[in-house]
Scaffold this motif. Sequence first.
Motif, mmCIF file in Angstrom:
data_model
loop_
_atom_site.group_PDB
_atom_site.id
_atom_site.type_symbol
_atom_site.label_atom_id
_atom_site.label_comp_id
_atom_site.label_asym_id
_atom_site.label_seq_id
_atom_site.Cartn_x
_atom_site.Cartn_y
_atom_site.Cartn_z
ATOM 1 N N PHE A 143 -61.357 14.502 1.664
ATOM 2 C CA PHE A 143 -62.247 13.730 2.522
ATOM 3 C C PHE A 143 -62.966 14.654 3.479
ATOM 4 O O PHE A 143 -62.390 15.590 4.015
ATOM 5 C CB PHE A 143 -61.455 12.692 3.335
ATOM 6 C CG PHE A 143 -60.864 11.613 2.491
ATOM 7 C CD1 PHE A 143 -61.612 10.511 2.138
ATOM 8 C CD2 PHE A 143 -59.573 11.717 2.029
ATOM 9 C CE1 PHE A 143 -61.074 9.517 1.349
ATOM 10 C CE2 PHE A 143 -59.023 10.725 1.246
ATOM 11 C CZ PHE A 143 -59.770 9.629 0.897
ATOM 12 N N ILE A 159 -58.106 8.540 8.468
ATOM 13 C CA ILE A 159 -57.474 8.225 7.190
ATOM 14 C C ILE A 159 -56.060 7.767 7.507
ATOM 15 O O ILE A 159 -55.300 8.488 8.156
ATOM 16 C CB ILE A 159 -57.413 9.459 6.260
ATOM 17 C CG1 ILE A 159 -58.806 10.032 6.023
ATOM 18 C CG2 ILE A 159 -56.699 9.116 4.954
ATOM 19 C CD1 ILE A 159 -59.753 9.126 5.302
ATOM 20 N N GLU A 164 -52.757 6.866 5.649
ATOM 21 C CA GLU A 164 -51.998 6.857 4.399
ATOM 22 C C GLU A 164 -50.755 6.005 4.616
ATOM 23 O O GLU A 164 -50.001 6.214 5.569
ATOM 24 C CB GLU A 164 -51.594 8.279 4.022
ATOM 25 C CG GLU A 164 -50.683 8.316 2.811
ATOM 26 C CD GLU A 164 -49.776 9.521 2.781
ATOM 27 O OE1 GLU A 164 -49.027 9.637 1.813
ATOM 28 O OE2 GLU A 164 -49.799 10.329 3.721
#
Length: 140
Positions: free
Chosen positions: A35, A47, A49
Amino acid sequence: QIAAMSDRNAAARNEIEELRKKVPTEAVVGTEIVFNKPVGSDKQPWILEVASGRCTVLKLGEGTILRFDAGDDEVPPSLKAWLGTLDRGIDYVLMLIRPSGEPRYGALRSLLESASIPFGLDVIGESQAIRQGGKAKAGE
């Protein structure tokens, strides 16, 4: 209110199931998801996760990595606190859901929606590596 929550959870499960069909069921070896912060974007991308036992956050453009042990909590209190620091006018969250993290998806989505934080979603393989362009691997 409970019926509405149940409907949202069912919709979330259906959404995850449709996305899961697009992800290989076998381990993906030697692949990474990279990314980069979008050029010219006015939002700060994060982000998120989501996996079994942990959630990891990567702040794109800065490389800041935050790890939240999930244990048995649907959403760890420390992750809820972090989500509470986001600003809907500035921040954007991309949730990357690993198959083992699927049980947490509905609760995370509800928290982001109730705070009006813009977010996106993708389902990734359990063993796929995530990293920021030009940076070391995160979430592994």
